[in-house]
Write a protein that holds these residues in place. Sequence first.
Motif, PDB file in Angstrom:
ATOM      1  N   THR A 311       0.878  -1.173   0.000  1.00 60.22           N
ATOM      2  CA  THR A 311       0.000   0.000   0.000  1.00 60.22           C
ATOM      3  C   THR A 311       0.910   1.216   0.000  1.00 60.22           C
ATOM      4  O   THR A 311       2.091   1.132   0.362  1.00 60.22           O
ATOM      5  CB  THR A 311      -0.883   0.054   1.259  1.00 60.22           C
ATOM      6  OG1 THR A 311      -0.027   0.249   2.400  1.00 60.22           O
ATOM      7  CG2 THR A 311      -1.686  -1.227   1.429  1.00 60.22           C
ATOM      8  N   GLU A 312       0.351   2.372  -0.349  1.00 57.55           N
ATOM      9  CA  GLU A 312       1.232   3.546  -0.367  1.00 57.55           C
ATOM     10  C   GLU A 312       1.676   3.922   1.040  1.00 57.55           C
ATOM     11  O   GLU A 312       2.774   4.432   1.236  1.00 57.55           O
ATOM     12  CB  GLU A 312       0.615   4.722  -1.106  1.00 57.55           C
ATOM     13  CG  GLU A 312      -0.633   5.316  -0.508  1.00 57.55           C
ATOM     14  CD  GLU A 312      -0.993   6.641  -1.198  1.00 57.55           C
ATOM     15  OE1 GLU A 312      -0.095   7.442  -1.488  1.00 57.55           O
ATOM     16  OE2 GLU A 312      -2.195   6.861  -1.447  1.00 57.55           O
ATOM     17  N   TRP A 315       4.614   1.740   1.893  1.00 58.46           N
ATOM     18  CA  TRP A 315       5.798   2.214   1.164  1.00 58.46           C
ATOM     19  C   TRP A 315       6.400   3.423   1.872  1.00 58.46           C
ATOM     20  O   TRP A 315       7.595   3.471   2.138  1.00 58.46           O
ATOM     21  CB  TRP A 315       5.414   2.564  -0.284  1.00 58.46           C
ATOM     22  CG  TRP A 315       6.604   2.756  -1.177  1.00 58.46           C
ATOM     23  CD1 TRP A 315       7.114   1.848  -2.053  1.00 58.46           C
ATOM     24  CD2 TRP A 315       7.446   3.910  -1.255  1.00 58.46           C
ATOM     25  NE1 TRP A 315       8.229   2.373  -2.676  1.00 58.46           N
ATOM     26  CE2 TRP A 315       8.451   3.632  -2.204  1.00 58.46           C
ATOM     27  CE3 TRP A 315       7.462   5.145  -0.612  1.00 58.46           C
ATOM     28  CZ2 TRP A 315       9.454   4.545  -2.535  1.00 58.46           C
ATOM     29  CZ3 TRP A 315       8.474   6.057  -0.933  1.00 58.46           C
ATOM     30  CH2 TRP A 315       9.440   5.760  -1.882  1.00 58.46           C
ATOM     31  N   THR A 337       1.739   0.882  -6.345  1.00 58.11           N
ATOM     32  CA  THR A 337       1.191   0.408  -5.073  1.00 58.11           C
ATOM     33  C   THR A 337      -0.224  -0.093  -5.354  1.00 58.11           C
ATOM     34  O   THR A 337      -0.751   0.119  -6.443  1.00 58.11           O
ATOM     35  CB  THR A 337       1.093   1.546  -4.035  1.00 58.11           C
ATOM     36  OG1 THR A 337       0.036   2.429  -4.429  1.00 58.11           O
ATOM     37  CG2 THR A 337       2.405   2.304  -3.912  1.00 58.11           C
TER      38      THR A 337
END
Length: 721
Positions: A311-312, A315, A337
């Motif tokens: 997922t962002e 990240w 993502t």
Amino acid sequence: MQMTQPVRAGMSVEGDLDRYRRVRAVLPSLAEGLSSEDLTVQSMPDASPGKWHLGHVSWFFEVMLLGARQGYRPFDPRFLSLFNSYYDALGARVDRPMRGLMTRPGLAEVMAYRAEIDVRMEALLAGGLNEGLERDLFELGLNHEQQHQELFLMDILHLMARSPLDPAAYEIEPRLGEGQVVARGGWIAFEGGLTQIGASAEGFAFDNERPAHRVWLEPYALAADLVTNGDWVRFIQDGGYQRPELWLSDGWALVQTEGWSAPLYWGRGASDWTVMTLAGRRPVDPAAPVRHISFYEADAFARWSGRRLPTEAEWEHAARAEPSAFTNLDSEAWQWTCSAYSPYPGFRPTEGMAAEYNGKFMANQMVLRGGSFATPLDHRRISYRNFFHPHQRWAFTGLRLAADGAPEAAAMDDDATDAFRHDLIVGLSERQKTLPPKWFYDAEGSRLFEDITRLPEYYPTRQEAALLRRVGPLWAPRFGAAAVLVELGSGASEKTRLVLDAAPDLAAYVPIDISPAALGEAAGRIRADYPDLKVLPVVGDFEHLSPPPSEAGSGRRIGFFPGSTIGNLTPDAAIRLLRSAREILGQGALFILGVDLVKSPATLIAAYDDAQGVTAAFNRNVLVRANRELGADFDVPAFAHRAFWNGEQSRMEMHLEATRPMTVHLGKLAFRFGEGETIHTESSRKFDQASVRELAEASGWKLEAFEVSDDPAVALALLAD
Ligand code: SAH
Ligand code: AVI
């Protein structure tokens, strides 16, 4: 081409004017050398002509800054709509797919427009910016121009790739930031919990990166490296583009309608894959991160690997917490993502005329994080949210895998580095310098070994697989119900499939390997292809075996040690290993052992000194690894690969030979090499039936069967407790 870099801390602070000039100099330098035809044509509706980019970024400064000052007279009122991109509030514009029809204004006129906007902007800057909105729009204008530097390169590449001539836009690929980092291998695990992502209120960030806010993360891990072209070739070879079960429904539909079978710009050369780049068509470099994949392809690859996209928030949290643990965080390819591009809680669009900058695109697109080789260095930010539609492939897009929890592969830790250092110091201190072969297998080493297995000269893999196909079905009935397959040095787990297919009622598979990268990927693929099998990977040294995990159940243990990897151990160590395997596998265990057989030195030497130099690269990679992981300073190219037959010990030997006198440093230690002096990096013992029987019996096993392949011959032995 290395573009001008920003002035760094420690030097004088760059003023507005200098910064404006530096940023504005980049696009014209990228356009230099391209013809006006190159810069006029539009290759697809998503892309824009180079000339349009040059005009549009100037338009942005004209409309947002110059035009906002009282009494401003536009350079040419017609340009206000010609170069408007998507701002509905700013009036009429040319539809994007029509931009390529603009033969007028010609390139010279557009450059004159640019020059005049520069004169006017410089006058404005000389008078000083008004703090507040005007300064914010200036920052936005510079960042906007930097975005278009990357878009310009994406669009030029797309255009060149549509030409049957494979033209090189540039002599070498232009990079707007530092070069590529060698892969590190492994996973970085995070506990998660309550974390914060998003840009803080200070400094420049696009509106979509704000506000900073809290996010809850479950434990997860992120791969240290980006997925490489080599990984992608394996995905293709494994039918990645032909297996609907790997794909999201919309992605699979595109595979069909678009005929996708490889990343964008890949083609089939005479013998191998090629890729169109900004420097023309090139062979695909297996070690380089893959580029030009859609979200759907990234997602399918992740599923094939038994992993997922991050997922962002994962990240960003990882990048903030441990930026140095990752390679190519923002320097090679944007990373897809699985987060939809949507507003952060509390999102407020930029004030005023630029309100349409980001917010109105927040539907049906996915977020990418990081940055690419074409992202200007001072434009990269940990909170940066790039976004594209899930089918788009012409951006410089790649991927970094994520996993739930702390994957088994995350276990590669400081202890392993300490052990490597210890072995290197001890090995380089001996009269005959040595290094144990287990250190070959970082991510790159494992990949190189897989390349070796496909070489025409390296017969053992092919011969053993063929033999296994024959004897697997003969031996499998002895396993019994719910047996557990424990494989030592499982690598890519390719041969394993032959055993799994011969024994479909196996309950569990325990691959043990020292290479976290190879193990993680192999376990993922096996999980995906054998959904009813419990796959319980163990990162570890097979010379220090521990009992299989209890989840494996209580079925008969079947040891599996193919590839003649046992030949890489000294005879004593081989006995120790087989003895401890017998102990940990327990009563009634069976053990399938693969060995290479003695044969003509010519055949053997060719197998260990192939014409393409892959084995040489595999051998030298251990020095690359020592430089990277331990900070040693081996001059790698100064070491020559040597392979010879030692008849007395019945083994092939690989060495790395110093081609000149030199001193290698490891921390405070110095190791001297005379010219011609070698490091003995591997022995590969070759067997016959008698020596296998001797080995089995010395370690308490009974040799129950011994099957030999066609020439060049290898053998499989079935040992019983
Ligand atoms: N079994 C596969 C791979 C052989 S290559 C085949 O037959 O093709 C040797 C494998 O053993 C590599 O994957 C390497 O990472 C692993 N390996 C080497 N030394 C090891 C050690 N001491 N402990 C665990 N794995 C090891
Ligand atoms: C893994 N091992 C059995 C291989 C071998 O043949 O000894 C490693 C290898 N070394 C050179 N080529 C392949």
